[in-house]
Design an enzyme around this catalytic site. Structure first.
Site, PDB file in Angstrom:
ATOM      1  N   ASP A 102       0.847  -1.332   0.012  1.00 48.04           N
ATOM      2  CA  ASP A 102      -0.038   0.015  -0.273  1.00 48.04           C
ATOM      3  C   ASP A 102       0.849   1.265  -0.011  1.00 48.04           C
ATOM      4  O   ASP A 102       0.290   2.329  -0.890  1.00 48.04           O
ATOM      5  CB  ASP A 102      -0.943  -0.090   1.158  1.00 48.04           C
ATOM      6  N   ASP A 105       7.027   4.244   3.164  1.00 45.97           N
ATOM      7  CA  ASP A 105       7.312   5.345   4.115  1.00 45.97           C
ATOM      8  C   ASP A 105       8.862   5.645   4.014  1.00 45.97           C
ATOM      9  O   ASP A 105       9.473   5.975   3.422  1.00 45.97           O
ATOM     10  CB  ASP A 105       6.360   5.111   5.085  1.00 45.97           C
ATOM     11  N   VAL A 155      -1.578   9.477   6.094  1.00 48.34           N
ATOM     12  CA  VAL A 155      -2.906   9.190   5.244  1.00 48.34           C
ATOM     13  C   VAL A 155      -3.396   7.856   5.843  1.00 48.34           C
ATOM     14  O   VAL A 155      -2.804   7.090   6.075  1.00 48.34           O
ATOM     15  CB  VAL A 155      -2.715   9.258   3.831  1.00 48.34           C
TER      16      VAL A 155
HETATM   17  C1  PRP Z   1       2.565   0.262   7.171  1.00 47.79           C
HETATM   18  C2  PRP Z   1       2.187   0.205   5.762  1.00 47.79           C
HETATM   19  C3  PRP Z   1       3.645  -0.675   5.089  1.00 47.79           C
HETATM   20  C4  PRP Z   1       4.371   0.219   6.098  1.00 47.79           C
HETATM   21  C5  PRP Z   1       5.338   1.077   5.182  1.00 47.79           C
HETATM   22  O1  PRP Z   1       2.071  -0.981   7.666  1.00 47.79           O
HETATM   23  O2  PRP Z   1       1.322  -0.742   5.571  1.00 47.79           O
HETATM   24  O3  PRP Z   1       3.516  -1.786   5.112  1.00 47.79           O
HETATM   25  O4  PRP Z   1       4.004   0.562   7.217  1.00 47.79           O
HETATM   26  O5  PRP Z   1       6.163   1.886   6.044  1.00 47.79           O
HETATM   27  P1  PRP Z   1       7.932   1.748   6.025  1.00 47.79           P
HETATM   28  O6  PRP Z   1       8.145   2.026   4.441  1.00 47.79           O
HETATM   29  O7  PRP Z   1       8.122   3.025   6.927  1.00 47.79           O
HETATM   30  O8  PRP Z   1       8.274   0.489   6.489  1.00 47.79           O
HETATM   31  P2  PRP Z   1       2.007  -1.238   9.307  1.00 47.79           P
HETATM   32  O9  PRP Z   1       3.261  -1.503  10.013  1.00 47.79           O
HETATM   33  O10 PRP Z   1       1.421  -0.093   9.848  1.00 47.79           O
HETATM   34  O11 PRP Z   1       1.162  -2.538   9.289  1.00 47.79           O
HETATM   35  P3  PRP Z   1      -0.393  -2.629   8.625  1.00 47.79           P
HETATM   36  O12 PRP Z   1      -0.073  -2.844   7.041  1.00 47.79           O
HETATM   37  O13 PRP Z   1      -0.925  -3.973   9.353  1.00 47.79           O
HETATM   38  O14 PRP Z   1      -1.005  -1.434   8.971  1.00 47.79           O
HETATM   39 MN    MN Z   2       1.546  -2.752   6.050  1.00 49.86          MN
END
Ligand code: PRP
Ligand code: MN
Ligand code: MG
Length: 186
Positions: A102, A105, A155
């Site tokens: 998705d 970051d 977001v």
């Molecule tokens: C979020 C998002 C990505 C990741 C991106 O997942 O869905 O997988 O963070 O961040 P990064 O590039 O800084 O690693 P999260 O850890 O929140 O888990 P989730 O998908 O279950 O919400």
């Molecule tokens: Mn994730």
């Protein structure tokens, strides 16, 4: 009455804009992987909506698997440590893997996953990331299929959460800071 829209300050991408972009990427992937039957790997939970829409937009054979990774816990910034909440059921050895994510970051999640899949013997590993936030990049990740580049705002929606909420929003929106202000003290 708890209405999700009250927590949103601005819709960044409508459902139609998201669908159109996903179809565009899927058309390209359908050409590039014509004779390869890719293994699509979505990173749960955030990528679940992107995986559903993307896989349906493909016109070629593809397999699907999931890996649940977490780096965020309940905050708005990455903890830097990847936790495997649940693993694949597919052996990736010799497979052409396309990671469906998705958002990128910091890049820490995908940097870890690409290395992990290569170490497991995948024949190739490429990435489709629906969103990318360049302002937050800490590690460089090579993204072959890019969706939208977005500004440095927190977001939610279309799978993306804040503290496990808002994943069920069908658009991508900027979360009103009032929702998470005071997170540090909490
Ligand atoms: C979020 C998002 C990505 C990741 C991106 O997942 O869905 O997988 O963070 O961040 P990064 O590039 O800084 O690693 P999260 O850890 O929140 O888990 P989730 O998908 O279950 O919400
Ligand atoms: Mn994730
Ligand atoms: Mg999350």
């Amino acid at each position: 009455i708890a209405d999700i829209s009250q927590d949103i300050s601005e819709v960044l991408l409508t459902h139609e804009q998201i669908q159109a972009k996903i179809q565009e990427v899927a058309d390209q992937v359908s050409i590039d992987y014509k004779d390869k039957e890719p293994l699509l790997i979505a990173v749960l939970k955030g990528a679940v909506n992107t995986m559903a829409a993307f896989s349906q937009a493909l016109s070629i054979h593809a397999n699907i698997d999931f890996m649940s990774l977490s780096s965020y816990g309940s905050g708005t910034s990455s903890s830097g440590t990847i936790t495997v909440r649940s693993d694949l059921t597919t052996d990736v050895r010799g497979r052409h893997v396309l990671i469906v994510e998705d958002i990128i970051d910091s890049g820490i999640t995908l940097d870890w996953l690409v290395k992990e899949l290569r170490a497991r013997g995948a024949a190739s590993v490429e990435i489709f990331a629906l969103l990318e936030k360049p302002a937050r990049h800490e590690v460089k990740v090579d993204v072959k299929y890019q969706g939208f580049v977005i500004p440095d705002k927190f977001v939610v929606g279309f799978g993306l959460d804040y503290d496990e909420r808002y994943r069920n929003l069908d658009s991508i929106a900027v979360l009103d800071p009032k929702v998470y202000q005071g997170e540090q003290e909490a």
